[in-house]
Design a protein around this motif. Structure first.
Motif: not given
Length: 256
Positions: A142-147, A242-243, A248-250
Motif C-alpha cells: 500500500d505504501a509503494g515500497v518495492v520488495r 512507510w509511504r 525516499f526510494l523514488r
C-alpha cells in the motif's frame, strides 16, 4: 521457456507430466514443482504468486530454501551460518528471505526479534503465516515500497522465546545483537536507509547514528495486530511512515 512455465501456462496442465520433467531437470526445478502443485503459481505466467502467509505451506518453504544460495543471497546466507556457529546449536536464527533484495537492498527494515513463525519457517519473511508478517506485506504494498529493494532483519537475530511464545527483547538482548548488525551493514553496499520498527529496534538508533552516519533513519511503529487494530488511526500512522520510505526510494531514483 522452461518446462514448468510451459506446463503451468497450458490449460491442460498435468502435475504428473511436470513432475517427470522436473525430475529430469534436477532438484531446483523439482522444488518449483512442489510449489506449483500447492497452488502458489500464476498459471498465466508460470511465476510464483507473492501473497501473505505463503510460507504456511511446507512445499513453499522447501522452494524458498532452494534459493538461499542464489547470487544475491550467498553472502547473507554465509553470514547467518556464521551466526549460528557462534551462538551454538540451540540458537534458532532464520535466514533472510531470497524474495527480498538480498545484498542489493537499499533499505533495511529492522524488527525486534524472530517470532515463532519465523523460527518454524526458517525465514525472516513477510510471507510468514502470522498477522504481523501479513501487516508488513500489505503495508509495504500500500505504501509503494518495492520488495526487491528492501531487506527484512531483526535487531536480535535469534529466537528469544520458549515454546510458542516469544518474550520481549530486553536491553541485554539488544546489546548482544548489535555486533552482528555491524557485520550485516558491511554486506549491503547499496544500503541508503534503515527503518527501525518498534520501540525495541529503536534502541539501536544511537549505535547506528554513530557507526553508519551516512544512512537515513526512519522510525516506524510496530506492525503487530495489537498496534494496528488498537485504534483506527494506528494503521494510517504506520502507513504514513512507510509511504515516506517509498517516497525516499523514488526520490533516490530521480537523483541517479
Amino acid at each position: 521457456m522452461s518446462i514448468y512455465r510451459k506446463s503451468l501456462s497450458d490449460p491442460n496442465f498435468s502435475p504428473i507430466v511436470l513432475l517427470e520433467g522436473c525430475l529430469e531437470k534436477g532438484t531446483d526445478l523439482f522444488n518449483r514443482f512442489l510449489a506449483a502443485i500447492s497452488g502458489n503459481f500464476d498459471s498465466s505466467s508460470g511465476e510464483a504468486m507473492d501473497c501473505p502467509k505463503l510460507l504456511s505451506d511446507v512445499m513453499a518453504v522447501q522452494a524458498r530454501l532452494s534459493q538461499v544460495h542464489d547470487a544475491h543471497m550467498a553472502q547473507l546466507t554465509s553470514f547467518v551460518h556464521r551466526l549460528r556457529s557462534s551462538m551454538g546449536p540451540e540458537a534458532a536464527i532464520p535466514y533472510m528471505d531470497p524474495w527480498d533484495a538480498g545484498v542489493d537492498a537499499e533499505v533495511l527494515f529492522l524488527l525486534e526479534a524472530p517470532g515463532p513463525k519465523a523460527r518454524n519457517s526458517g525465514f525472516v519473511s513477510m510471507n510468514n503465516p502470522d498477522e504481523t508478517a501479513k501487516n508488513i506485506f500489505i503495508t509495504a504494498q500500500d505504501a509503494g515500497v518495492v520488495r526487491k529493494r528492501i531487506l527484512l532483519w531483526n535487531t536480535v537475530p535469534w529466537y528469544i522465546g520458549s515454546g510458542r511464545k516469544i518474550r520481549p527483547a530486553n536491553s541485554a538482548d539488544i546489546a548482544a545483537g548489535i555486533p552482528s548488525l555491524n557485520e550485516l551493514l558491511q554486506l549491503l553496499p547499496q544500503l541508503r536507509a534503515i527503518v527501525l520498527i518498534g520501540s525495541k529496534a529503536q534502541k539501536a538508533l544511537t549505535h547506528i547514528q554513530n557507526n553508519a552516519p551516512h544512512l537515513k533513519i526512519f522510525l516506524s511503529p510496530h506492525p503487530s495486530p495489537m498496534f494496528v487494530n488498537r485504534k483506527p488511526e494506528n494503521r494510517e500512522n504506520l502507513l504514513g511512515c512507510w509511504r515516506d520510505v517509498g517516497a525516499f526510494l523514488r526520490h533516490s531514483d530521480s537523483q541517479v
